[in-house]
Design a protein around this motif. Structure first.
Motif, PDB file in Angstrom:
ATOM      1  N   PHE A 271       0.805  -1.223   0.000  1.00 13.17           N
ATOM      2  CA  PHE A 271       0.000   0.000   0.000  1.00 13.17           C
ATOM      3  C   PHE A 271       0.839   1.274   0.000  1.00 13.17           C
ATOM      4  O   PHE A 271       0.414   2.290  -0.528  1.00 13.17           O
TER       5      PHE A 271
ATOM      6  N   SER B 269       0.093  -2.024  10.638  1.00  8.21           N
ATOM      7  CA  SER B 269      -0.011  -1.391   9.316  1.00  8.21           C
ATOM      8  C   SER B 269      -0.732  -0.051   9.430  1.00  8.21           C
ATOM      9  O   SER B 269      -0.291   0.958   8.856  1.00  8.21           O
TER      10      SER B 269
ATOM     11  N   ASN C 161       0.798   3.984   8.927  1.00  4.95           N
ATOM     12  CA  ASN C 161       0.198   4.959   8.027  1.00  4.95           C
ATOM     13  C   ASN C 161      -0.264   6.224   8.737  1.00  4.95           C
ATOM     14  O   ASN C 161      -0.087   7.327   8.229  1.00  4.95           O
TER      15      ASN C 161
ATOM     16  N   ARG D 182      -6.784   0.294   1.427  1.00  7.53           N
ATOM     17  CA  ARG D 182      -5.883  -0.112   2.505  1.00  7.53           C
ATOM     18  C   ARG D 182      -6.677  -0.455   3.758  1.00  7.53           C
ATOM     19  O   ARG D 182      -6.425  -1.459   4.406  1.00  7.53           O
TER      20      ARG D 182
END
Length: 155
Positions: A24, A95, A99, A143
């Protein structure tokens, strides 16, 4: 459900998170301004710390950078997870934190729901984080859907 808590237990979760984060974030071998992140200079798999536009890295350097960075995020979010969760659920949150930042995760509705025992609600809460610059971004929608699916697989 496999119970995992803390940094030591995060090793498997990090291994699960690496390909998700890499896919991503995308791979930029030359640093450029990230238009979705207020033009912050970004390189490799979303790395921003100490980056200047034009910096160049090899793919192996970028892979090493990501492998070295994810354990930090795992450790930071472990401090605000007070319930046992599986490796897949933890990987989804790693994850997500990579981000939006560890503080973003720790202050989120997802963390609040998780710590209240509502793991499914925590996974669902990830979907709200789909905007950049006030606009819904398809890449973030995708995502979050992948992170949510991984999160739910861990329940």
């Amino acid at each position: 459900m496999k119970n995992a808590k803390g940094v030591g237990a995060a090793v498997a979760a990090i291994a699960i998170a690496v390909p998700v984060v890499a896919s991503f974030e995308g791979l930029w071998l030359t640093a450029k301004p990230d238009r979705l992140a207020y033009n912050i200079p970004t390189v490799c798999y979303g790395e921003t710390e100490g980056v200047r536009v034009g910096d160049k890295y090899s793919k192996s350097e970028c892979q090493a950078m990501l492998a070295n960075k994810l354990p930090r995020y795992a450790a930071e979010i472990a401090k605000c997870i007070r319930v046992p969760i599986s490796d897949k659920t933890r990987a989804a949150f790693i994850s997500f934190a990579y981000n939006v930042g560890s503080a973003g995760f720790c202050k989120s509705t997802a963390a609040r729901k998780l710590n209240s025992g509502d793991i499914r609600g925590a996974c669902d809460a990830l979907m709200a984080w789909n905007r950049a610059g006030g606009k819904v971004v398809k890449g973030l929608v995708n995502r979050r859907a992948a992170e949510r699916a991984m999160c739910l697989e861990g329940i």
